[in-house]
Motif scaffolding. Structure first.
Motif, PDB file in Angstrom:
ATOM      1  N   GLU A 197       0.877  -1.145   0.158  1.00 26.06           N
ATOM      2  CA  GLU A 197       0.158   0.567   0.269  1.00 26.06           C
ATOM      3  C   GLU A 197       0.776   1.097  -0.456  1.00 26.06           C
TER       4      GLU A 197
ATOM      5  N   THR B 219       4.837   3.634  -8.831  1.00 28.12           N
ATOM      6  CA  THR B 219       3.725   4.749  -9.435  1.00 28.12           C
ATOM      7  C   THR B 219       4.131   4.664 -10.875  1.00 28.12           C
TER       8      THR B 219
ATOM      9  N   ASP C 295       6.807  12.141   1.849  1.00 29.24           N
ATOM     10  CA  ASP C 295       8.154  10.931   2.203  1.00 29.24           C
ATOM     11  C   ASP C 295       7.994  11.049   3.410  1.00 29.24           C
TER      12      ASP C 295
END
Ligand SMILES: Cc1cc2nc3c(=O)[nH]c(=O)nc-3n(C[C@H](O)[C@H](O)[C@H](O)COP(=O)(O)OP(=O)(O)OC[C@H]3O[C@@H](n4cnc5c(N)ncnc54)[C@H](O)[C@@H]3O)c2cc1C
Length: 463
Positions: free
Chosen positions: A278, A304, A461
């Motif tokens: 996830e 991504t 991040d």
């Protein structure tokens, strides 16, 4: 990172009224109560040691070393609680702050455990017995292995990027090692038997460690089971400028709780929410689009880069909404300043779209930094939104086209200073971009007299 700012409304599991109210004391009170709860839980083993008769004969160094060991392990065990993403507990601080705390708490807990070991090695070496596992008692070997695992956990977490550890693999390894280390350390304490030999102390200690296991069970089993009840379906995959993709998700049954503009969710794509893969993404759509949600995702890494291949009809699970990076926490703000770099526009798009749909007329400023004009995400829509809002947009390009008349370079102090005109100078500032950008813009804003409590940052991040 989101600050526990002066004017933030309580953001919990449910969406509270955006009309204001006595939000300031509530958020501080909740935050303080969670901190007190954490300190009490961390101190619980020490209270356990101090209650009732203290075993005799150890001397101060012995007792001190034991106290450090118990406190260190308590802090390590509570790390599971910190990363369980309990929305009520993270809401007063922002989940990013909780993750940062998790990192520092690990260092603190590890420091205490190392001190426990060193004091015993220096003052009571006989108690440690042989370091050779063939001759040593099992609980002492368990303690040594736990210490080594804690060290590996710290090094691989702080040095993950330098060691080039792939995030998803690191995360699975981190979880497995953490469970093993805490279980071995718990066994060490029970097996060594100092201070836990009496039945009631032993029972209390066992109950306390069961709490960590309960939290683990919640994270690994209960939470995914709950997500299983509310699957989403990908209904659109749209290409955007700058190698980004927008996924539109529609709930198949029960949707996740209502989100506020700027919040994010952990997205897992695929058949099962039990898988480890996830990733956190800001919800980019307007709150008025609910129960559908949209994420705009930039191709940056292993996961991504797969987004473009997502098929419509793919099942998805959302753990959310999370975060306190939202203008809804500031119902009384006279206006807002949004400063974004690249994909940092995603949560801000949710804010702009929502404010436009609500007919909000407060003065807004968007300073948006990008490398090239062709890569400017949502640039046409931003232009359209400017006519529905009292919004001024300042685009800043690092590689401008020859006929460019706007600002150039990075979001430097002169660029921010020029953009921050008096009409928005008292607004609440939302920053979202790469860390160096966030740090430098925050510094500039502070220099311009914007109080820290009016600067809200989101970092993409977390760890
Ligand atoms: C609160 C928040 C909101 C975000 N919103 C967006 C958004 O709207 N759009 C967008 O494109 N990106 C967003 N991101 C960033 C996005 O989560 C990462 O780019 C993505 O997870 C990278 O995964 P990867 O495998 O493609 O890249 P990798 O190269 O594997 O990872 C790049 C870096 O991203 C971080 N990362 C990777 N996986 C995770 C994970 N599962 N959990 C946390 N961090 C991870 C790690 O620090 C890693 O070093 C957001 C991040 C956060 C924390």
């Amino acid at each position: 990172m989101s600050s526990m700012g002066e004017s933030a409304a309580p953001l919990g599991g449910s969406v509270a009224s955006s009309q204001g109210g006595p939000w300031l004391p509530r958020r501080w009170i909740r935050g303080t109560l969670w901190i007190v709860a954490y300190v009490l839980l961390a101190a619980f083993p020490l209270l356990l040691l101090l209650t009732g008769p203290v075993p005799r004969g150890g001397g101060w160094a012995w007792d001190f070393a034991m106290a450090l060991g118990f406190a260190g392990l308590a802090i390590m065990g509570l790390q599971f609680v910190l990363t369980a993403r309990f929305r009520r507990a993270t809401a007063p601080f922002g989940i990013d702050i909780v993750y940062y705390f998790h990192r520092w708490a690990a260092l603190g807990g590890f420091g205490l455990i190392v001190a426990h070991y060193l004091i015993l090695r220096l003052r009571h070496p006989a108690a440690l017995g042989s370091a050779d596992p063939r001759n040593a008692e099992w609980p002492m070997t368990a303690g040594r292995v736990a210490l080594a695992l804690f060290a590996v956990l710290i090094v691989t977490s702080l040095g993950r990027k330098a060691l080039r550890l792939e995030y998803d693999r690191w995360r699975v390894g981190h979880a497995v090692m953490a469970v093993m280390a805490v279980a071995l350390a718990g066994w060490h304490i029970r097996g060594a038997g100092h201070y836990t030999a009496e039945t009631w102390r032993g029972a209390l200690w066992t109950g306390y460690t069961a709490l960590w296991l309960g939290v683990l069970g919640y994270i690994r089993v209960l939470k995914p089971l709950r997500l299983l009840r509310s699957p989403y379906r990908v209904i659109e995959v749209r290409a955007e400028r700058g190698r980004a993709w927008t996924l539109t998700l529609q709930p198949m049954r029960e949707p996740m709780p209502e989100f506020r503009p700027g919040q994010f969710a952990w997205l897992s794509l695929g058949r099962s929410p039990f898988r480890a893969g996830e990733h956190p993404f800001s919800i980019a759509s307007s709150t008025t689009l609910q129960p559908a949600v949209q994420f705009t995702i930039k191709e940056l890494g292993d996961f991504t880069r797969t987004i473009r291949h997502t098929r419509t009809g793919t099942i998805a699970y959302l753990d959310g909404p999370h975060g306190v990076f939202t203008p809804d926490a500031w119902p009384q703000a006279p206006g807002f300043v949004f400063i974004a770099g690249g994909i940092g526009i995603a949560p801000i798009m949710s804010m702009l779209r929502t404010l436009a749909d609500r007919g909000d007329r407060r003065p807004l400023l968007l300073v948006f930094g990008n490398r090239r004009w062709d890569d400017v995400l949502f640039r046409e829509e931003i232009e359209a939104l400017a006519s529905r809002l009292t919004l001024r947009v300042v685009h800043v390009l690092q590689e401008p086209p020859p006929d460019w008349r706007g600002a150039t370079g990075i979001l430097s102090p002169p660029v921010i200073r020029a953009a921050l005109t008096p009409d928005v100078a008292n607004g609440v500032c939302f920053l979202c971009g790469p860390k160096p950008m966030n740090d430098s813009v925050q510094h500039t804003l502070r220099g311009l007299g914007v109080p820290l409590s009016r600067i809200q940052c989101e970092l993409f991040d977390m760890v």
